[in-house]
Design a protein around this motif. Structure first.
Motif, mmCIF file in Angstrom:
data_model
loop_
_atom_site.group_PDB
_atom_site.id
_atom_site.type_symbol
_atom_site.label_atom_id
_atom_site.label_comp_id
_atom_site.label_asym_id
_atom_site.label_seq_id
_atom_site.Cartn_x
_atom_site.Cartn_y
_atom_site.Cartn_z
ATOM 1 N N THR A 42 0.805 -1.126 0.108
ATOM 2 C CA THR A 42 0.075 -0.055 -0.046
ATOM 3 C C THR A 42 1.026 1.183 -0.037
ATOM 4 O OG1 THR A 42 -0.102 -0.130 2.350
ATOM 5 C CG2 THR A 42 -1.959 -1.201 1.212
ATOM 6 N N VAL A 43 1.634 1.503 1.090
ATOM 7 C CA VAL A 43 2.506 2.819 1.120
ATOM 8 C C VAL A 43 3.680 2.171 2.212
ATOM 9 C CG1 VAL A 43 0.539 4.448 1.206
ATOM 10 C CG2 VAL A 43 1.237 3.441 3.408
ATOM 11 N N TYR A 44 4.570 2.851 2.442
ATOM 12 C CA TYR A 44 5.929 2.508 3.240
ATOM 13 C C TYR A 44 5.143 2.759 4.648
ATOM 14 C CZ TYR A 44 9.573 2.112 -0.140
ATOM 15 O OH TYR A 44 10.483 1.790 -0.916
ATOM 16 N N PRO A 70 -4.559 5.381 17.346
ATOM 17 C CA PRO A 70 -3.911 4.051 17.250
ATOM 18 C C PRO A 70 -2.909 3.521 16.110
ATOM 19 C CG PRO A 70 -6.219 3.758 16.812
ATOM 20 C CD PRO A 70 -5.910 5.142 17.174
ATOM 21 N N LEU A 71 -2.337 2.639 16.120
ATOM 22 C CA LEU A 71 -1.446 1.981 14.923
ATOM 23 C C LEU A 71 -2.038 0.687 14.837
ATOM 24 C CD1 LEU A 71 2.105 2.979 16.612
ATOM 25 C CD2 LEU A 71 0.694 4.091 15.263
ATOM 26 N N ILE A 72 -1.866 0.226 13.306
ATOM 27 C CA ILE A 72 -2.040 -0.957 12.805
ATOM 28 C C ILE A 72 -0.837 -1.947 13.120
ATOM 29 C CG2 ILE A 72 -2.262 -2.329 10.800
ATOM 30 C CD1 ILE A 72 -3.641 0.227 9.381
ATOM 31 N N GLY A 121 -5.280 3.131 24.119
ATOM 32 C CA GLY A 121 -6.455 3.334 25.000
ATOM 33 C C GLY A 121 -7.776 2.725 24.628
ATOM 34 N N LEU A 122 -7.884 2.199 23.308
ATOM 35 C CA LEU A 122 -9.125 1.565 22.828
ATOM 36 C C LEU A 122 -9.093 0.179 23.103
ATOM 37 C CD1 LEU A 122 -9.286 2.775 19.237
ATOM 38 C CD2 LEU A 122 -10.270 3.787 21.233
ATOM 39 N N ASP A 123 -10.309 -0.589 23.503
ATOM 40 C CA ASP A 123 -10.146 -1.865 23.582
ATOM 41 C C ASP A 123 -10.379 -2.850 22.362
ATOM 42 O OD1 ASP A 123 -13.003 -1.604 22.852
ATOM 43 O OD2 ASP A 123 -13.618 -2.383 24.411
ATOM 44 N N THR A 189 -7.791 -0.649 3.570
ATOM 45 C CA THR A 189 -9.112 -0.546 4.087
ATOM 46 C C THR A 189 -9.174 -0.933 5.417
ATOM 47 O OG1 THR A 189 -10.113 -1.198 1.811
ATOM 48 C CG2 THR A 189 -11.559 -1.328 3.761
ATOM 49 N N VAL A 190 -9.655 -0.069 6.388
ATOM 50 C CA VAL A 190 -10.036 -0.412 7.903
ATOM 51 C C VAL A 190 -11.171 -0.855 7.986
ATOM 52 C CG1 VAL A 190 -9.742 0.444 10.094
ATOM 53 C CG2 VAL A 190 -7.931 1.197 8.427
ATOM 54 N N LEU A 191 -11.640 -2.033 8.258
ATOM 55 C CA LEU A 191 -12.913 -2.554 8.427
ATOM 56 C C LEU A 191 -13.240 -2.980 10.121
ATOM 57 C CD1 LEU A 191 -15.672 -3.255 7.116
ATOM 58 C CD2 LEU A 191 -14.624 -5.776 7.251
ATOM 59 N N LEU A 201 -14.288 1.998 8.377
ATOM 60 C CA LEU A 201 -13.705 3.224 8.957
ATOM 61 C C LEU A 201 -12.854 4.122 8.138
ATOM 62 C CD1 LEU A 201 -12.548 1.903 12.509
ATOM 63 C CD2 LEU A 201 -14.968 2.793 11.875
ATOM 64 N N ARG A 202 -12.135 3.552 7.189
ATOM 65 C CA ARG A 202 -11.167 4.249 6.056
ATOM 66 C C ARG A 202 -11.329 3.294 4.977
ATOM 67 N NH1 ARG A 202 -5.042 4.619 6.986
ATOM 68 N NH2 ARG A 202 -4.886 2.412 6.323
ATOM 69 N N PRO A 203 -11.780 3.998 3.689
ATOM 70 C CA PRO A 203 -11.864 3.283 2.367
ATOM 71 C C PRO A 203 -10.504 3.025 2.197
ATOM 72 C CG PRO A 203 -12.406 5.549 2.169
ATOM 73 C CD PRO A 203 -12.306 5.345 3.722
ATOM 74 N N PRO A 235 -9.506 7.181 15.036
ATOM 75 C CA PRO A 235 -9.441 8.389 15.302
ATOM 76 C C PRO A 235 -8.389 9.290 14.587
ATOM 77 C CG PRO A 235 -8.967 6.872 17.278
ATOM 78 C CD PRO A 235 -9.192 6.265 16.130
ATOM 79 N N GLY A 236 -7.682 8.403 13.756
ATOM 80 C CA GLY A 236 -6.659 9.073 12.572
ATOM 81 C C GLY A 236 -7.596 9.933 11.801
ATOM 82 N N MET A 237 -8.727 9.643 11.400
ATOM 83 C CA MET A 237 -9.583 10.341 10.348
ATOM 84 C C MET A 237 -9.818 11.658 10.711
ATOM 85 S SD MET A 237 -9.339 7.961 8.442
ATOM 86 C CE MET A 237 -10.355 8.322 6.788
HETATM 87 O O1 TXA Z 1 -1.728 0.480 4.390
HETATM 88 C C1 TXA Z 1 -1.910 0.905 5.423
HETATM 89 O O2 TXA Z 1 -2.726 0.576 6.402
HETATM 90 C C2 TXA Z 1 -0.625 1.328 6.064
HETATM 91 C C3 TXA Z 1 0.625 0.451 5.922
HETATM 92 C C4 TXA Z 1 2.155 0.549 6.403
HETATM 93 O O3 TXA Z 1 0.227 -0.871 6.524
HETATM 94 N N1 TXA Z 1 -0.528 1.794 7.594
HETATM 95 C C5 TXA Z 1 -1.268 2.936 7.747
HETATM 96 O O4 TXA Z 1 -1.406 3.234 9.124
HETATM 97 O O5 TXA Z 1 -1.973 3.478 6.976
HETATM 98 P P1 TXA Z 1 -1.734 4.724 9.608
HETATM 99 O O6 TXA Z 1 -1.286 4.652 10.984
HETATM 100 O O7 TXA Z 1 -1.423 6.052 8.860
HETATM 101 O O8 TXA Z 1 -3.436 4.630 9.466
HETATM 102 C C6 TXA Z 1 -4.044 3.558 10.597
HETATM 103 C C7 TXA Z 1 -5.479 4.087 10.480
HETATM 104 C C8 TXA Z 1 -5.895 5.287 11.304
HETATM 105 O O9 TXA Z 1 -6.884 5.977 10.490
HETATM 106 C C9 TXA Z 1 -6.244 4.720 12.718
HETATM 107 O O10 TXA Z 1 -7.070 5.659 13.185
HETATM 108 C C10 TXA Z 1 -6.786 3.513 12.289
HETATM 109 O O11 TXA Z 1 -6.156 2.968 11.134
HETATM 110 N N2 TXA Z 1 -6.943 2.436 13.284
HETATM 111 C C11 TXA Z 1 -5.606 1.867 14.004
HETATM 112 N N3 TXA Z 1 -6.211 1.063 14.941
HETATM 113 C C12 TXA Z 1 -7.423 1.220 14.966
HETATM 114 C C13 TXA Z 1 -8.446 0.636 16.093
HETATM 115 N N4 TXA Z 1 -8.199 -0.017 17.023
HETATM 116 N N5 TXA Z 1 -9.739 1.172 16.075
HETATM 117 C C14 TXA Z 1 -10.144 1.986 14.954
HETATM 118 N N6 TXA Z 1 -9.239 2.586 14.055
HETATM 119 C C15 TXA Z 1 -7.714 2.059 14.180
#
Ligand code: TXA
Ligand code: MG
Length: 353
Positions: A42-44, A70-72, A121-123, A189-191, A201-203, A235-237
């Motif tokens: 996807t991206v670095y 939060p981080l993935i 801090g999310l569950d 995509t974040v589902l 949550l993110r397309p 939260p990132g959005m």
């Molecule tokens: O393609 C991708 O997803 C890339 C590569 C590196 O894998 N990563 C990425 O990470 O885009 P980041 O941190 O830029 O975006 C992560 C998104 C954020 O909008 C964050 O809020 C959401 O995912 N997220 C992460 N964990 C979450 C959780 N437990 N609940 C809801 N949203 C979450």
């Protein structure tokens, strides 16, 4: 240590057949609590050991990222999901069977196995298994799940080339693995599978249509004027994102009217003393009167546009424009994710004709 006090090593590897020795070195840095930037499809990503709280805090410092985002967590195999989450419900099974490895992040109840800052801090915890051979081998050799946001300074477009990472993070990370251009060009995509029906949550790289084909009902998260995203579930959005230094304005409408509007706005902004850039598709690029016209690729091939989007937004910085007038794109398939990122880059400034 201060965020900008690291010595950064750049390791070049063949994306298709990465050198094990180089990746073993990078994996050792992860195991030692360091920060390693690596390519995904996807991206670095800017990675650290997801089980090491101090290492994870280093990610937030290097990016300048707000700590409530939060981080993935990235894993090397589908079997690595279960130890991170409270349960793997049937829809998750079906989705990872179909889309892993690939650009789909599943949000599930966390088992608390990762460092607290990862989930802010999310569950719940977001987990994905990337497809890129470099990412997969790195995670496997590290032997730990890797927490990784996109490897840009917070607010900047996500990096699709190692040069973008070097611009943003040299001196702030320990290793940058240069594996060439990423493929999809937009993030996963974040589902959210803790909702019923599951909610996007993110397309991103996996479309709504593709998800529905596997698990039936899926909804898109829609912040509205009446209920804005004050406490967003992803939260990132809520933060400004993907922005070049210039102000971005998206122009939306039927082709001919859109081109005319961009030209009239270009004229007005130039009259006011601005240097104007246009972000154009191949079909329309010859129709613009502006000092800088950068092309995204054909609107008939949205995958190409997706792959070029972030790099093109960054290029406007080199051209030192004050205003970027961007063509809107059709919101079908990956076009939904493209327009999501474009609206954010524009801070919501969309002109309709
Ligand atoms: O393609 C991708 O997803 C890339 C590569 C590196 O894998 N990563 C990425 O990470 O885009 P980041 O941190 O830029 O975006 C992560 C998104 C954020 O909008 C964050 O809020 C959401 O995912 N997220 C992460 N964990 C979450 C959780 N437990 N609940 C809801 N949203 C979450
Ligand atoms: Mg990001």
């Amino acid at each position: 240590m201060p965020a900008s006090d690291r010595t950064t090593r750049v390791l070049r590897v063949d994306a298709a057949d990465p050198d094990r020795g180089a990746l073993r070195e990078a994996a050792e840095v992860i195991r030692g609590g360091g920060l390693v930037v690596f390519p995904t499809e996807t991206v670095y990503g800017l990675g650290a050991d997801a089980t090491n709280e101090q290492a994870v805090q280093g990610i937030f410092a290097a990016k300048g990222r707000p700590s409530d985002n939060p981080l993935i967590v990235h894993v090397a195999s589908p079997q690595d999901l279960a130890p991170l989450v409270a349960a793997v419900p049937p829809p998750a099974e079906a989705l990872l069977e179909r889309f892993w490895p690939g650009p789909l992040t599943l949000v599930l109840r966390s088992r608390g196995a990762v460092a607290p800052s990862v989930t802010a801090g999310l569950d719940t915890v977001g987990v994905r298994m990337p497809e890129h051979p470099v990412a997969r081998l790195l995670i496997e050799l590290a032997g730990v799940p890797i927490a990784a946001p996109s490897a840009n300074r917070s607010g900047r477009p996500s990096p699709t080339k190692a040069t973008h990472v070097i611009e943003d993070l040299l001196g702030r990370v320990d290793v940058i693995i240069d594996g060439g251009d990423t493929g999809v060009g937009l993030e996963s995509t974040v589902l959210d599978l803790t909702q019923d029906p599951p909610e996007i949550l993110r397309p991103g790289g996996v479309t709504l249509e593709a998800l529905r084909a596997v698990i039936g009902s899926v909804v898109e998260h829609q912040p509205t004027a009446a209920a804005p995203d004050v406490a967003p579930r992803s939260p990132g959005m809520k933060y400004t994102h993907y922005a070049p230094k210039a102000m971005v304005i998206v122009v939306d409408g039927p082709d001919i009217e859109m081109v005319q509007k961009i030209n009239s706005l270009a004229y007005e902004y130039a009259e006011e003393g601005n240097r104007v850039g246009v972000m154009a598709t191949a079909e329309n690029r010859g129709s613009y009167l502006a000092p800088v016209v950068l092309e995204l690729g054909p609107r008939a091939d949205l995958a190409k546009v997706a792959a070029a989007l972030f790099g093109t937004l960054r290029s406007f910085d080199q051209h030192e424009v004050d205003i970027v007038l961007a063509e809107a794109l059709p919101e079908v398939g990956i076009g939904v994710a493209i327009m999501n990122r474009l609206r954010k880059a524009a801070g919501g400034r969309v002109v309709r004709v």
